[in-house]
Design a protein around this motif. Structure first.
Motif, short mmCIF file in Angstrom:
data_model
loop_
_atom_site.label_atom_id
_atom_site.label_comp_id
_atom_site.label_asym_id
_atom_site.label_seq_id
_atom_site.Cartn_x
_atom_site.Cartn_y
_atom_site.Cartn_z
N ARG A 67 -28.26 29.26 54.09
CA ARG A 67 -27.30 28.70 55.51
C ARG A 67 -26.47 27.66 55.21
O ARG A 67 -27.69 26.60 55.02
CB ARG A 67 -28.61 28.03 56.53
CG ARG A 67 -29.63 29.95 57.11
CD ARG A 67 -29.95 30.48 55.43
NE ARG A 67 -31.20 31.43 55.79
CZ ARG A 67 -31.32 32.64 55.47
NH1 ARG A 67 -31.25 32.68 53.93
NH2 ARG A 67 -32.42 33.55 56.35
N ALA A 69 -25.08 25.49 58.44
CA ALA A 69 -25.09 24.77 59.40
C ALA A 69 -23.81 24.30 60.54
O ALA A 69 -23.14 23.25 59.49
CB ALA A 69 -26.42 24.17 60.37
N CYS A 93 -24.40 29.63 60.47
CA CYS A 93 -25.21 28.94 60.95
C CYS A 93 -24.26 27.97 62.63
O CYS A 93 -24.28 27.12 62.38
CB CYS A 93 -26.67 28.96 61.70
SG CYS A 93 -28.22 28.25 62.73
N LEU A 95 -24.48 25.70 65.98
CA LEU A 95 -24.94 25.00 66.35
C LEU A 95 -24.37 24.91 67.95
O LEU A 95 -23.04 24.62 68.31
CB LEU A 95 -25.38 23.97 65.94
CG LEU A 95 -25.98 24.21 64.91
CD1 LEU A 95 -26.58 22.81 63.66
CD2 LEU A 95 -27.16 24.41 64.98
N LEU A 108 -32.25 23.84 62.51
CA LEU A 108 -31.66 23.32 61.28
C LEU A 108 -33.30 23.77 60.84
O LEU A 108 -32.79 24.23 59.38
CB LEU A 108 -32.16 22.09 60.84
CG LEU A 108 -29.97 21.44 61.40
CD1 LEU A 108 -29.96 20.07 61.36
CD2 LEU A 108 -29.39 22.16 60.85
N CYS A 111 -33.24 28.06 60.24
CA CYS A 111 -33.00 28.94 59.57
C CYS A 111 -32.94 27.89 58.50
O CYS A 111 -32.77 28.93 57.52
CB CYS A 111 -31.24 28.97 60.27
SG CYS A 111 -30.41 27.53 59.92
N ALA A 113 -31.19 25.24 57.00
CA ALA A 113 -30.07 24.49 56.54
C ALA A 113 -29.90 24.03 55.06
O ALA A 113 -31.22 22.97 55.48
CB ALA A 113 -29.87 24.23 57.62
N LEU A 116 -25.09 20.49 56.71
CA LEU A 116 -24.27 20.62 57.66
C LEU A 116 -23.21 19.92 57.94
O LEU A 116 -22.55 18.56 57.43
CB LEU A 116 -25.56 19.29 59.50
CG LEU A 116 -25.13 19.46 59.56
CD1 LEU A 116 -24.92 20.53 61.38
CD2 LEU A 116 -25.96 17.82 60.68
N TYR A 118 -20.70 18.72 60.31
CA TYR A 118 -20.73 18.31 61.46
C TYR A 118 -18.63 17.47 61.79
O TYR A 118 -18.62 17.35 61.41
CB TYR A 118 -21.13 17.85 62.04
CG TYR A 118 -21.47 16.11 61.80
CD1 TYR A 118 -21.34 14.90 62.21
CD2 TYR A 118 -22.04 15.92 60.17
CE1 TYR A 118 -21.03 13.85 61.46
CE2 TYR A 118 -22.16 14.78 59.80
CZ TYR A 118 -21.66 13.52 60.63
OH TYR A 118 -21.59 11.86 59.82
N SER A 169 -24.88 36.20 59.12
CA SER A 169 -24.52 34.32 60.35
C SER A 169 -25.88 34.76 60.84
O SER A 169 -25.95 36.01 61.24
CB SER A 169 -22.55 34.57 61.41
OG SER A 169 -23.55 35.64 62.65
#
Length: 248
Positions: A67, A69, A93, A95, A108, A111, A113, A116, A118, A169
């Protein structure tokens, strides 16, 4: 009897939304695919960046089923990740940027993750997270995201055969009646729903889609794939404000 090990018939191809991007980049070589602020990118440039991001994700250890995110407003990074994460073999994923740190930490963890991505606009939120997950920042002066794309080798990307029933997803509710709850999209479901959006929204190659709908919300109702399938133009919008909408 056809066994699990038997070769698939040559006329059957698993449905994969990434095919929309490859087709548009092949047909519309000079067409503007993405507008993000002052940045303009053609469909071939969009495709190249997606492949580079996918290769960068694999270079960071993302493997099939892991995963990834994404926490970002409607900007380039989340649009590209919508294609690149599945291309790398991962599961996207996206958010909700309006959630609090505790809710994001829960998602997080729930799933599972591994990474990440961001936007630095949301750095104050990310800094409050307790989940220990690898991170890539986008939009900073020393932009990790752009640096990763710049050095990535798209030729090193390992494409896996897509099973259209695989998960592309995972989308979470806002948790208004309890903990956020997850729903999984398949490759087939995303592909067919995207084509449905093309039909119902009457999307055409000359269409221009202004991103006021959050891409984190049900993957933008599959419009990242739908707009691309129509070879239309994405206009990214960091904030939904009247002046910004009119300017765009």
């Amino acid at each position: 009897m056809l066994t699990a090990d038997a070769p698939r018939a040559v006329h059957i191809r698993s449905l994969d939304p990434f095919d929309f991007l490859e087709r548009s980049a092949s047909i519309y070589r000079d067409k503007i695919a993405v507008i993000d602020g002052e940045t303009r990118r053609t469909y071939p440039e969009f495709l190249d960046r997606v492949k580079r991001l996918a290769a960068a994700l694999q270079a960071r250890g993302i493997r099939a089923g892991e995963r990834v995110a994404v926490l970002a407003p409607n900007v380039t990074s989340i649009l590209e990740a919508t294609f690149a994460v599945p291309l790398a073999g991962g599961i996207l994923c996206a958010l909700n940027t309006r959630l609090n740190p505790g809710e994001i930490d829960y998602i997080l963890g729930n799933c599972g993750a591994s990474l990440l991505i961001y936007d630095t606009e949301l750095a104050p939120l990310v800094e409050r997270l307790e989940t220990n997950v690898a991170r890539i920042a986008s939009g900073a002066a020393n932009d990790e995201y752009e640096a990763a794309i710049a050095v990535a080798d798209p030729a090193a990307l390992v494409r896996r055969e897509v099973n259209e029933d695989d998960t592309i997803s995972i989308n979470y509710t806002s948790g208004t009646t309890g903990k956020p709850k997850a729903a999984m999209y398949t490759y087939r479901g995303a592909y067919i729903n995207a084509l449905s959006e093309v039909f119902h929204a009457n999307l055409r190659p000359e269409s221009v889609y202004l991103w006021t709908l959050p891409m984190f919300h049900c993957n933008g109702w599959c419009f990242p794939w739908a707009v691309t399938a129509a070879s239309a133009t994405h206009v990214c919008l960091r904030k939904v404000e009247a002046a910004r909408v009119v300017d765009a």
